[in-house]
Write a protein that holds these residues in place. Sequence first.
Motif, PDB file in Angstrom:
ATOM      1  N   VAL A  17       6.852   0.157  25.098  1.00 20.42           N
ATOM      2  CA  VAL A  17       5.858  -0.603  24.318  1.00 20.42           C
ATOM      3  C   VAL A  17       6.268  -2.072  24.150  1.00 20.42           C
ATOM      4  N   ALA A  36       2.748  -4.867  18.601  1.00 21.94           N
ATOM      5  CA  ALA A  36       3.196  -3.896  19.602  1.00 21.94           C
ATOM      6  C   ALA A  36       4.718  -3.897  19.717  1.00 21.94           C
ATOM      7  N   THR A  39       6.226  -2.064  16.899  1.00 18.76           N
ATOM      8  CA  THR A  39       6.089  -0.622  17.116  1.00 18.76           C
ATOM      9  C   THR A  39       7.253  -0.087  17.939  1.00 18.76           C
ATOM     10  N   LEU A  72       1.518   0.005  15.130  1.00 20.37           N
ATOM     11  CA  LEU A  72       0.761   0.506  16.276  1.00 20.37           C
ATOM     12  C   LEU A  72      -0.732   0.479  15.979  1.00 20.37           C
ATOM     13  N   THR A  75      -2.185  -3.087  16.218  1.00 17.75           N
ATOM     14  CA  THR A  75      -2.203  -3.772  17.510  1.00 17.75           C
ATOM     15  C   THR A  75      -3.623  -3.961  18.058  1.00 17.75           C
ATOM     16  N   ASP A 127      -2.464   5.038  21.205  1.00 21.06           N
ATOM     17  CA  ASP A 127      -1.867   5.113  22.542  1.00 21.06           C
ATOM     18  C   ASP A 127      -2.962   5.015  23.603  1.00 21.06           C
TER      19      ASP A 127
END
Length: 154
Positions: A17, A36, A39, A72, A75, A127
Amino acid sequence: PTQFLMNVGFVAFGVCVPLYALALRRALSGWAWASAATTGVATLAVAAFPLGYSDSIDGWHNASAGIGYLSLALTPLLAFPELRPDRPRLAWFGIACGCLSIVCLVLSVWVEGPNGLFQRLGLTATDAWIVASVPFVRARLAGNVPGSTPTGSP
């Protein structure tokens, strides 16, 4: 019994990531890249502080997981303003994924019972947005997105 495999997954995600974040930083202005990258670093901390060793390590694990989860979810929300003109479907998909992820994070903390289900649902949503954004990021970096050029950091 699957702790080793979970840690392998955390390390892989924690490395990949931030690499994505570097590309995102070059492709979009704004702070989505920093979210990101956060994360990834937080996910590495989750691997470094596995559950079940002590209350202190559990606390660090939970704090790292919370930071990683929230960053996350943020993002795609942070990428929205720049994506909306060129890629409105990707931008709105990001809003949906980020909001779903935040709702699932809240549910995983407040709801007794299937909190693991909520965690995985929310993480999978964001994701999926990362995976969906990769073609745009690659095209932007290659200069193949009409009317746009790669940008730098904010």
